[in-house]
Design an enzyme around this catalytic site. Structure first.
Site, short mmCIF file in Angstrom:
data_model
loop_
_atom_site.label_atom_id
_atom_site.label_comp_id
_atom_site.label_asym_id
_atom_site.label_seq_id
_atom_site.Cartn_x
_atom_site.Cartn_y
_atom_site.Cartn_z
N ASP A 32 34.69 33.81 42.41
CA ASP A 32 33.53 34.51 42.94
C ASP A 32 33.69 36.02 42.91
O ASP A 32 34.79 36.54 42.77
CB ASP A 32 33.31 34.10 44.40
CG ASP A 32 34.35 34.74 45.32
OD1 ASP A 32 35.56 34.57 45.06
OD2 ASP A 32 33.95 35.43 46.28
N ASP B 190 47.48 36.09 40.18
CA ASP B 190 47.42 37.51 39.83
C ASP B 190 48.75 38.14 40.28
O ASP B 190 49.73 38.06 39.56
CB ASP B 190 46.20 38.13 40.51
CG ASP B 190 46.01 39.60 40.16
OD1 ASP B 190 46.72 40.10 39.28
OD2 ASP B 190 45.15 40.25 40.78
N LYS C 112 46.92 36.06 35.11
CA LYS C 112 46.70 37.44 34.64
C LYS C 112 47.94 37.91 33.90
O LYS C 112 49.05 37.86 34.43
CB LYS C 112 46.43 38.37 35.82
CG LYS C 112 45.08 38.15 36.46
CD LYS C 112 44.11 39.28 36.15
CE LYS C 112 42.72 38.95 36.65
NZ LYS C 112 42.37 39.72 37.85
N ASP D 259 43.09 28.52 41.31
CA ASP D 259 42.24 29.04 40.24
C ASP D 259 42.97 30.04 39.36
O ASP D 259 42.96 29.96 38.15
CB ASP D 259 40.95 29.64 40.82
CG ASP D 259 41.19 30.65 41.93
OD1 ASP D 259 42.36 30.93 42.29
OD2 ASP D 259 40.19 31.18 42.48
N VAL E 171 37.45 38.70 36.82
CA VAL E 171 36.56 37.71 36.21
C VAL E 171 35.89 36.85 37.29
O VAL E 171 36.42 36.71 38.40
CB VAL E 171 37.31 36.80 35.21
CG1 VAL E 171 37.72 37.59 33.97
CG2 VAL E 171 38.52 36.13 35.85
N ARG F 156 30.21 31.47 41.60
CA ARG F 156 31.13 30.33 41.45
C ARG F 156 30.54 29.26 40.55
O ARG F 156 31.27 28.50 39.92
CB ARG F 156 31.43 29.70 42.82
CG ARG F 156 32.22 30.59 43.77
CD ARG F 156 32.74 29.77 44.93
NE ARG F 156 33.11 30.58 46.09
CZ ARG F 156 34.28 31.22 46.21
NH1 ARG F 156 35.17 31.15 45.25
NH2 ARG F 156 34.54 31.92 47.28
N GLY G 169 38.25 29.02 45.53
CA GLY G 169 38.11 29.32 44.10
C GLY G 169 38.47 28.18 43.17
O GLY G 169 37.98 28.11 42.05
P1 5GP Z 1 47.20 36.88 44.00
O1 5GP Z 1 47.49 36.52 45.42
O2 5GP Z 1 47.97 36.08 42.97
O3 5GP Z 1 47.28 38.37 43.74
O4 5GP Z 1 45.68 36.61 43.77
C1 5GP Z 1 45.21 35.36 43.82
C2 5GP Z 1 43.84 35.30 44.41
O5 5GP Z 1 43.09 36.53 44.25
C3 5GP Z 1 43.08 34.25 43.65
O6 5GP Z 1 43.28 32.98 44.24
C4 5GP Z 1 41.68 34.75 43.71
O7 5GP Z 1 41.08 34.28 44.89
C5 5GP Z 1 41.82 36.25 43.76
N1 5GP Z 1 41.70 36.84 42.40
C6 5GP Z 1 42.68 37.40 41.67
N2 5GP Z 1 42.21 37.83 40.48
C7 5GP Z 1 40.88 37.52 40.48
C8 5GP Z 1 39.82 37.71 39.52
O8 5GP Z 1 39.96 38.25 38.41
N3 5GP Z 1 38.59 37.25 39.88
C9 5GP Z 1 38.35 36.65 41.08
N4 5GP Z 1 37.11 36.25 41.31
N5 5GP Z 1 39.33 36.45 42.01
C10 5GP Z 1 40.57 36.90 41.70
MG MG Z 2 42.18 31.66 45.24
#
Ligand code: 5GP
Ligand code: MG
Length: 183
Positions: free
Chosen positions: A160, A104, A132, A101, A154, A166, A45
């Site tokens: 993606d 979250d 986020k 990228d 998003v 992408r 990403g």
């Molecule tokens: P985390 O591990 O912080 O919960 O999430 C991180 C990963 O989840 C990011 O690197 C991404 O790959 C995916 N992700 C989280 N939120 C989004 C979003 O709104 N859109 C997309 N496309 N990927 C997300």
């Molecule tokens: Mg990622």
């Protein structure tokens, strides 16, 4: 492809301006380090963000790649993801900047930060394009944030859905009818 978009959340122009600001800030910090910086980026990403960012950094650098995969059967937050694959230069005693990228829940970056820390770099900082709102946990420090975004899914500028979108030059939400029923 553009027909699938519901709403543009961050325009191409806003991204360009903000990435340039982040690059200036990062160049200022690492420009002072003789050894430069080793960027560790999280596939896939962050590829577009990475490529725009590093071309605006007039400093010595190397780039390493890591990938994080989810696996089933674990329920606690710090588990459930692991550093799956890495193509990394030696990080020992290096100044490392992790680039991703979006943060979250922070699970992904927590695992990446732990993995990098175990390789005993001199310093670690983290840059993300998107955060986020209200989600990033305190134990996963992030030093550079492009944009705080609302808690919606998003796509675009590297991000993606099911591998697609992408290559969009802006960040946007998708029309709700596009999401797979099973996803
Ligand atoms: P985390 O591990 O912080 O919960 O999430 C991180 C990963 O989840 C990011 O690197 C991404 O790959 C995916 N992700 C989280 N939120 C989004 C979003 O709104 N859109 C997309 N496309 N990927 C997300
Ligand atoms: Mg990622």
């Amino acid at each position: 492809m553009h027909d699938d978009i519901q709403r543009v959340v961050i325009s191409e122009r806003a991204i360009k301006e903000r990435v340039a600001e982040m690059a200036a800030e990062i160049a200022e910090v690492y420009g002072r380090c003789d050894a430069g910086v080793t960027i560790v980026t999280v596939l896939a990403g962050s590829l577009i963000f990475l490529s725009d960012l590093i071309r605006l950094l007039p400093i010595k650098m190397r780039v390493g790649l890591v990938e994080v995969s989810s696996y089933a059967g674990r329920t606690t937050e710090s588990q459930g993801v692991r550093l799956e694959h890495a193509s990394l230069p030696n990080l020992r005693n290096r100044n490392v900047l992790i680039v991703d990228d979006i943060i979250d829940s922070g699970r992904t970056l927590r695992v990446v930060q732990q993995g990098v820390r175990s390789l005993t770099p001199r310093s670690i900082q983290t840059a993300v394009l998107l955060r986020k709102a209200g989600r990033a946990p305190l134990d996963v420090p992030v030093d550079y944030v492009g944009f705080d975004v609302e808690d919606v899914f998003v796509v675009g500028y590297g991000l993606d859905y099911d591998g697609f979108y992408r290559n969009l030059r802006y960040i946007a939400t998708l029309k709700p009818e596009l999401y797979h029923a099973e996803a």
